[in-house]
Design a protein around this motif. Structure first.
Motif, mmCIF file in Angstrom:
data_model
loop_
_atom_site.group_PDB
_atom_site.id
_atom_site.type_symbol
_atom_site.label_atom_id
_atom_site.label_comp_id
_atom_site.label_asym_id
_atom_site.label_seq_id
_atom_site.Cartn_x
_atom_site.Cartn_y
_atom_site.Cartn_z
ATOM 1 N N UNK A 186 73.083 0.799 88.264
ATOM 2 C CA UNK A 186 71.860 0.769 88.298
ATOM 3 C C UNK A 186 71.655 -0.631 89.695
ATOM 4 N N UNK A 187 72.610 -1.360 90.147
ATOM 5 C CA UNK A 187 72.288 -1.732 90.918
ATOM 6 C C UNK A 187 71.654 -1.803 92.301
ATOM 7 N N UNK A 188 72.555 -0.846 92.675
ATOM 8 C CA UNK A 188 71.462 -0.220 93.797
ATOM 9 C C UNK A 188 69.927 0.604 93.559
ATOM 10 N N UNK A 189 69.344 0.748 92.271
ATOM 11 C CA UNK A 189 67.937 0.822 92.265
ATOM 12 C C UNK A 189 67.693 -0.427 91.719
ATOM 13 N N UNK A 190 67.622 -1.828 92.275
ATOM 14 C CA UNK A 190 67.895 -2.805 91.772
ATOM 15 C C UNK A 190 67.523 -3.186 89.862
ATOM 16 N N UNK A 191 67.403 -2.837 90.075
ATOM 17 C CA UNK A 191 68.716 -2.782 88.513
ATOM 18 C C UNK A 191 69.621 -3.764 88.051
ATOM 19 N N UNK A 242 59.453 -6.826 82.806
ATOM 20 C CA UNK A 242 59.200 -4.827 83.289
ATOM 21 C C UNK A 242 60.304 -3.693 82.977
ATOM 22 N N UNK A 243 58.913 -2.861 82.583
ATOM 23 C CA UNK A 243 59.830 -2.458 81.692
ATOM 24 C C UNK A 243 61.071 -1.475 82.960
ATOM 25 N N UNK A 244 61.976 -0.469 82.205
ATOM 26 C CA UNK A 244 63.072 0.483 83.051
ATOM 27 C C UNK A 244 62.016 1.629 82.727
ATOM 28 N N UNK A 245 62.063 2.584 84.109
ATOM 29 C CA UNK A 245 61.503 4.359 84.304
ATOM 30 C C UNK A 245 62.361 5.033 83.145
ATOM 31 N N UNK A 246 61.815 6.375 82.753
ATOM 32 C CA UNK A 246 62.925 7.114 82.068
ATOM 33 C C UNK A 246 63.871 7.732 83.410
ATOM 34 N N UNK A 247 62.907 7.651 83.981
ATOM 35 C CA UNK A 247 63.789 8.693 85.566
ATOM 36 C C UNK A 247 64.871 7.599 86.403
ATOM 37 N N UNK A 248 64.550 6.312 86.365
ATOM 38 C CA UNK A 248 65.650 5.482 86.754
ATOM 39 C C UNK A 248 66.694 5.206 85.582
ATOM 40 N N UNK A 249 66.747 5.450 84.141
ATOM 41 C CA UNK A 249 67.475 5.945 83.889
ATOM 42 C C UNK A 249 67.900 6.938 83.807
ATOM 43 N N UNK A 250 67.483 7.967 83.564
ATOM 44 C CA UNK A 250 68.365 9.132 83.891
ATOM 45 C C UNK A 250 69.412 9.026 84.884
ATOM 46 N N UNK A 301 74.140 16.405 75.602
ATOM 47 C CA UNK A 301 75.616 15.797 75.433
ATOM 48 C C UNK A 301 76.528 14.195 75.127
ATOM 49 N N UNK A 302 75.541 13.927 75.884
ATOM 50 C CA UNK A 302 76.309 11.926 75.996
ATOM 51 C C UNK A 302 75.369 10.876 76.024
ATOM 52 N N UNK A 303 74.046 11.495 76.291
ATOM 53 C CA UNK A 303 73.483 10.138 75.838
ATOM 54 C C UNK A 303 72.054 10.379 74.816
ATOM 55 N N UNK A 304 71.940 9.452 73.992
ATOM 56 C CA UNK A 304 71.802 9.124 72.648
ATOM 57 C C UNK A 304 70.450 9.011 71.950
ATOM 58 N N UNK A 305 69.553 8.875 71.282
ATOM 59 C CA UNK A 305 68.883 7.630 70.978
ATOM 60 C C UNK A 305 68.784 7.512 70.279
ATOM 61 N N UNK A 306 69.071 8.528 68.555
ATOM 62 C CA UNK A 306 69.882 7.926 67.809
ATOM 63 C C UNK A 306 70.623 9.045 67.877
ATOM 64 N N UNK A 307 72.338 9.132 67.051
ATOM 65 C CA UNK A 307 73.573 9.685 67.272
ATOM 66 C C UNK A 307 73.728 11.323 67.457
ATOM 67 N N UNK A 308 73.789 11.914 68.515
ATOM 68 C CA UNK A 308 73.915 12.818 68.468
ATOM 69 C C UNK A 308 72.295 13.884 68.836
ATOM 70 N N UNK A 309 71.590 12.971 68.950
ATOM 71 C CA UNK A 309 69.512 13.962 69.447
ATOM 72 C C UNK A 309 69.999 12.983 70.889
ATOM 73 N N UNK A 310 70.028 14.120 71.556
ATOM 74 C CA UNK A 310 69.263 13.738 72.901
ATOM 75 C C UNK A 310 68.289 12.678 73.567
ATOM 76 N N UNK A 311 68.899 11.739 73.992
ATOM 77 C CA UNK A 311 67.896 11.118 74.845
ATOM 78 C C UNK A 311 66.699 11.083 75.465
ATOM 79 N N UNK A 312 65.474 11.400 75.584
ATOM 80 C CA UNK A 312 64.385 11.946 75.817
ATOM 81 C C UNK A 312 64.164 10.921 76.919
ATOM 82 N N UNK A 313 64.753 11.921 78.696
ATOM 83 C CA UNK A 313 64.999 10.731 79.404
ATOM 84 C C UNK A 313 64.006 11.746 81.076
#
Lengths: 209, 209
Positions: free
Chosen positions: B133-138, B40-48, A197-209
């Motif tokens: 982010x900083x704690x993860x090395x990002x 270097x890309x950021x993993x989905x796990x880290x973004x989460x 409900x708070x992280x979107x890839x586009x407006x109100x579409x949940x980002x895949x994380x």
């Protein structure tokens, strides 16, 4: 009600923890905003660390729009901040040994233009302060429930500054000292919206994380 | 210019540290806002984890007014955020693999009243995100230098939300890739106002800490 002992205190702190997500900082996961504070005073050395943490927050153009008015129990600033609080906050906030008020400079010093991030960046500095407080064993609780213009008048805050939040700072106290309704909130788990409900890839579409 | 090696990288990170105040969290003292990012890309796990950290910030009435639009290099949201940036930010922000935009709901959901802490609390959530982010090395860098209405239009953000900040997220890159002026800033120590200028016992009277 159980007596407040190291054991019931620990049970309360555990109840307030966010569900574990490996890799998320404990200080972020465990921080919460109590309403019951103990009599124990906060040392000047620890207060200094709190504002030192606030000081190093990021801000737009490195403007550092944040300022803090610091009240300690027994001084005039404390009384003025407490007096500006809504009654429903006074009830519990008066148990905290420290009350502070954040304010935010509305315009950039360098060119006088409006800084639309003045409260945003002050919120960031306050988040740093709260995490540092938690790390030191202190607890804190920010409030919007107060009369900002009353605070402005009694604390002589110039119009160039927007009134921010009041924060109570101290050590955790016994929830049994709170009125019933507040005690129930004190002893309830923290709740947040799910990530969808708070992280979107586009407006109100949940980002895949 | 020295080649970017683990040694010069470490020297840069050390240069950026705030002067030590014992007891202040390293993650607060060491975090800074780079402009050079690596491939270097950021993993989905880290973004989460980043948004999980943001999620647990405090907010007025637990409103959680923050929302984030997340763009990853190659997707449309990334392109739209980059496109809304001022040219002086595009120059370096395009090296970051992740660009996100924060927005803040202007009114409380429960009663429709204006929430004057909407940006304040979004700033707090963003501070949590940056420390995590900083704690993860990002590394991460927030920007106000963009066209908010361009972002609103291209990302279909409703008027109920105020546009917040753009943030670049990624791993630290080589400062030598930056234009001269930005490289100089990248290699300069961080500066902040002294505590006496931001913490008062009464207005503009430094608190004794």
């Amino acid at each position: 009600l159980p007596t407040f002992t190291p054991e019931t205190r620990q049970a309360l702190e555990t109840l307030k923890e966010a569900p574990p997500v490996p890799g998320v900082l404990d200080v972020i996961r465990h921080r919460w905003s109590p309403r019951a504070y103990s009599d124990r005073e906060v040392s000047s050395a620890d207060l200094k660390k709190l504002f030192e943490a606030a000081r190093w927050a990021a801000s737009s153009n490195n403007e550092q729009p944040w300022r803090f008015l610091l009240g300690r129990r027994g001084d005039e600033t404390y009384a003025k901040i407490l007096n500006a609080l809504a009654e429903f906050n006074q009830v519990w906030a008066k148990t905290a040994p420290v009350l502070a008020l954040s304010v935010a400079r509305k315009a950039f010093v360098s060119n006088g233009r409006a800084n639309r991030f003045h409260l945003h960046d002050t919120g960031a500095a306050t988040a740093n302060l709260f995490l540092e407080a938690f790390a030191l064993g202190l607890r804190s609780h920010a409030m919007g429930g107060f009369d900002p213009e009353k605070a402005r008048a009694s604390l002589a805050i110039p119009q160039e500054y927007e009134i921010g939040a009041v924060m109570a700072i101290g050590y955790l106290g016994d929830p049994n000292t709170l009125p019933d309704q507040l005690r129930q909130r004190e002893e309830s788990p923290r709740e947040r919206k799910p990530l969808e409900e708070i992280v979107f890839s586009s407006w109100e579409t949940p980002a895949q994380l």
